[in-house]
Write a protein that holds these residues in place. Structure first.
Motif, PDB file in Angstrom:
ATOM      1  N   PHE A   1     -15.177  13.512  -9.418  1.00  0.00           N
ATOM      2  CA  PHE A   1     -15.603  14.361  -8.311  1.00  0.00           C
ATOM      3  C   PHE A   1     -16.863  13.837  -7.638  1.00  0.00           C
ATOM      4  N   TYR A   2     -17.880  13.536  -8.437  1.00  0.00           N
ATOM      5  CA  TYR A   2     -19.177  13.154  -7.878  1.00  0.00           C
ATOM      6  C   TYR A   2     -19.307  11.668  -7.574  1.00  0.00           C
ATOM      7  N   VAL A   3     -18.548  10.817  -8.275  1.00  0.00           N
ATOM      8  CA  VAL A   3     -18.737   9.371  -8.138  1.00  0.00           C
ATOM      9  C   VAL A   3     -17.568   8.717  -7.408  1.00  0.00           C
ATOM     10  N   LEU A   4     -16.387   8.758  -8.020  1.00  0.00           N
ATOM     11  CA  LEU A   4     -15.253   8.028  -7.443  1.00  0.00           C
ATOM     12  C   LEU A   4     -14.828   8.588  -6.096  1.00  0.00           C
ATOM     13  N   VAL A   5     -14.872   9.912  -5.940  1.00  0.00           N
ATOM     14  CA  VAL A   5     -14.478  10.514  -4.663  1.00  0.00           C
ATOM     15  C   VAL A   5     -15.641  10.486  -3.679  1.00  0.00           C
ATOM     16  N   TRP A   6     -16.755  11.144  -4.030  1.00  0.00           N
ATOM     17  CA  TRP A   6     -17.822  11.337  -3.049  1.00  0.00           C
ATOM     18  C   TRP A   6     -18.491  10.028  -2.642  1.00  0.00           C
ATOM     19  N   VAL A   7     -18.802   9.167  -3.606  1.00  0.00           N
ATOM     20  CA  VAL A   7     -19.468   7.912  -3.284  1.00  0.00           C
ATOM     21  C   VAL A   7     -18.446   6.808  -3.031  1.00  0.00           C
ATOM     22  N   GLY A   8     -17.402   6.772  -3.840  1.00  0.00           N
ATOM     23  CA  GLY A   8     -16.406   5.708  -3.691  1.00  0.00           C
ATOM     24  C   GLY A   8     -15.653   5.750  -2.379  1.00  0.00           C
ATOM     25  N   ILE A   9     -15.649   6.914  -1.729  1.00  0.00           N
ATOM     26  CA  ILE A   9     -14.942   7.044  -0.468  1.00  0.00           C
ATOM     27  C   ILE A   9     -15.546   6.164   0.618  1.00  0.00           C
ATOM     28  N   VAL A  10     -16.829   5.803   0.463  1.00  0.00           N
ATOM     29  CA  VAL A  10     -17.503   4.995   1.480  1.00  0.00           C
ATOM     30  C   VAL A  10     -17.001   3.551   1.481  1.00  0.00           C
ATOM     31  N   PRO A  11     -17.105   2.801   0.365  1.00  0.00           N
ATOM     32  CA  PRO A  11     -16.589   1.418   0.408  1.00  0.00           C
ATOM     33  C   PRO A  11     -15.088   1.346   0.647  1.00  0.00           C
ATOM     34  N   LEU A  12     -14.334   2.308   0.104  1.00  0.00           N
ATOM     35  CA  LEU A  12     -12.886   2.281   0.318  1.00  0.00           C
ATOM     36  C   LEU A  12     -12.537   2.483   1.788  1.00  0.00           C
ATOM     37  N   SER A  13     -13.239   3.387   2.450  1.00  0.00           N
ATOM     38  CA  SER A  13     -12.972   3.635   3.870  1.00  0.00           C
ATOM     39  C   SER A  13     -13.432   2.476   4.736  1.00  0.00           C
TER      40      SER A  13
ATOM     41  N   GLN B   1     -17.767   2.689 -13.379  1.00  0.00           N
ATOM     42  CA  GLN B   1     -17.096   2.043 -14.509  1.00  0.00           C
ATOM     43  C   GLN B   1     -16.985   2.992 -15.694  1.00  0.00           C
ATOM     44  N   THR B   2     -18.047   3.752 -15.946  1.00  0.00           N
ATOM     45  CA  THR B   2     -18.032   4.723 -17.041  1.00  0.00           C
ATOM     46  C   THR B   2     -16.929   5.761 -16.827  1.00  0.00           C
ATOM     47  N   THR B   3     -16.786   6.218 -15.595  1.00  0.00           N
ATOM     48  CA  THR B   3     -15.754   7.213 -15.301  1.00  0.00           C
ATOM     49  C   THR B   3     -14.360   6.650 -15.525  1.00  0.00           C
TER      50      THR B   3
END
Length: 440
Positions: A103-115, A348-350
């Motif tokens: 929720f906090y890392v892969l979606v909220w932050v990861g959405i930036v490089p993926l987009s 990576q931890t997630t």
């Protein structure tokens, strides 16, 4: 591990071995020089959404528009929702539950490089869009058309409210790392998305889904665009210029930028010392601080864009939304600077934790035996330079985007002088962003 989840922007003064004064002076000089060069060499607008870009290769356009391709990503989104939802409902209420990291890392932050790399990824995998599509097909209706027409006057305001609700949960709510409240937030989000989709169709998701609007906004800095349902390859700034100016756009960028700045500020020594020295509730102060940062960004930007002459057919009140696209590179630059190490290391931890969603020693995805690579934390000078470069590059790109829009919209006598208030605002953003980056 729990400390990392709470720390968000790993770093600050301890991993920025660069003098603050030097970083600020260099950043301001870069902005001023960029503006001067643009004033001399960029006299006519160069970006036009109706003509910019070239058609992508036919095979790539056919692939990305094909039903199997889209259905595959839809299925991935729903399966991911079910898997992570399983962890949220049946997993332990601890910080090692992968639900929090997703929720906090892969979606909220990861959405930036993926987009940035692939375009509007949340639109492609959105579980709420898929569920709405399935329900519409089951009832024999069209998922793109709801019962009512989405009110144009609402624009992006619902997304701005949703984004503020997320950053409030993440940064201010005192129980943000407990499974129950986060699970309730996600359930409310999904319910609102499904009701809104049923009422207004896909237009609702384009304007009201906080994650989709966030992803689509960042995706405007990718090379991927569309025109007449054809896939285009554009320069990122030309793609950014195609962002439609609608009500609420300034609120969206203000929440994204202001919340990231507040995330740095709330960990700074002056704020921590103030919290500890006053009798006022820390929760109340943090609530007011978050609101003040978001509102302050919006007011400063609105003032910088409206204090100029206007051209024929352009209302002064419309200028903030018309120039809001220029804040997107600043947001992306600051998010990269603030969350890069957090995304790479806790991401990576997630991924490791996802193999054991119930915290009972499973290895369902085969990632449980992986180890976290902390290369970035072990190279603080490189990380520091990367952070400063991201902030400065974001502001320079913002100046370029604003200048191109200014020479199109503003009358000839105000095309340069009219940009000065906005330039001053961007200098303020740069100085404030770097100061907070160092102070955290």
């Amino acid at each position: 591990m729990g400390d990392k989840l709470l720390a968000h922007g790993i770093g600050g003064a301890k991993d920025l071995p660069i003098p603050l004064e030097l970083a600020i002076a260099g950043a301001v000089a870069a902005l001023v020089v960029s503006f001067t060069v643009l004033a001399v060499a960029w006299r006519k607008p160069r970006y036009d959404a109706a003509t910019s870009g070239r058609t992508a290769p036919a095979w790539l356009d056919s692939l990305t528009s094909s039903t199997p391709w889209r259905a595959g990503w839809r299925a991935f989104g729903v399966l991911a929702l079910l898997y992570v939802g399983w962890a949220a409902i049946a997993g332990q209420d601890t910080l090692i539950n992968p639900f929090l990291g997703v929720f906090y890392v892969l979606v909220w932050v990861g959405i930036v490089p993926l987009s940035l790399l692939f375009g509007p990824v949340w639109k492609a995998i959105s579980p709420s869009r898929t569920i709405n599509w399935l329900l519409a097909k089951a009832s024999g209706s069209d998922p793109s058309v709801g019962l009512y027409t989405y009110p144009a006057r609402l624009g992006y305001w619902p997304a701005a409210i949703g984004l503020f609700a997320f950053v409030w949960l993440e940064l201010v709510y005192p129980h943000s790392t407990e499974i129950g409240p986060v699970r309730l937030w996600c359930a409310a989000y999904l319910a609102i998305m499904l009701i809104g989709g049923a009422l207004f169709g896909n237009k609702f998701y384009e304007h009201a889904d906080p994650f989709e609007v966030y992803s689509s906004l960042v995706a405007k800095l990718s090379i991927w665009g569309h025109r007449d349902d054809r896939l285009l390859i554009r320069s990122p700034l030309a793609n950014l210029d195609s962002l439609p100016a609608k009500p609420g756009l300034v609120a969206v960028v203000a929440v994204l930028f202001g919340s990231t700045a507040f995330d740095s500020f709330k960990d700074s020594s002056p704020w921590v010392q103030f919290i500890q020295s006053t009798t006022i509730s820390p929760d109340l102060l943090n609530n007011l601080g978050l609101l003040a940062f978001c509102a302050g960004i919006a007011l400063l930007f609105a003032f910088g864009t409206m204090t100029t002459g206007v051209g024929d057919g352009v209302r002064r009140s419309a200028l903030p939304d018309l120039f809001a696209h220029s804040v997107v590179p600043i947001i992306v630059g600051y998010i990269i600077a603030h969350y890069l190490a957090y995304l790479v290391e806790y991401g990576q931890t997630t991924i490791i934790q996802l193999s054991d969603p119930l915290s009972r020693g499973d290895n369902l995805l085969g990632t449980a035996d992986l180890t976290v690579n902390r290369w970035l934390s072990y190279h603080p000078t490189f990380l520091a330079r990367l952070k400063v470069l991201a902030v400065v590059a974001g502001h320079v790109l913002g100046v370029i985007a604003a200048h191109d829009r200014a020479v199109r919209l503003l009358p000839a006598r105000h095309q340069l002088t009219g940009q000065l208030p906005l330039l001053v605002a961007m200098v303020g953003f740069t100085v404030g962003g770097l100061y907070l980056l160092f102070a955290a």
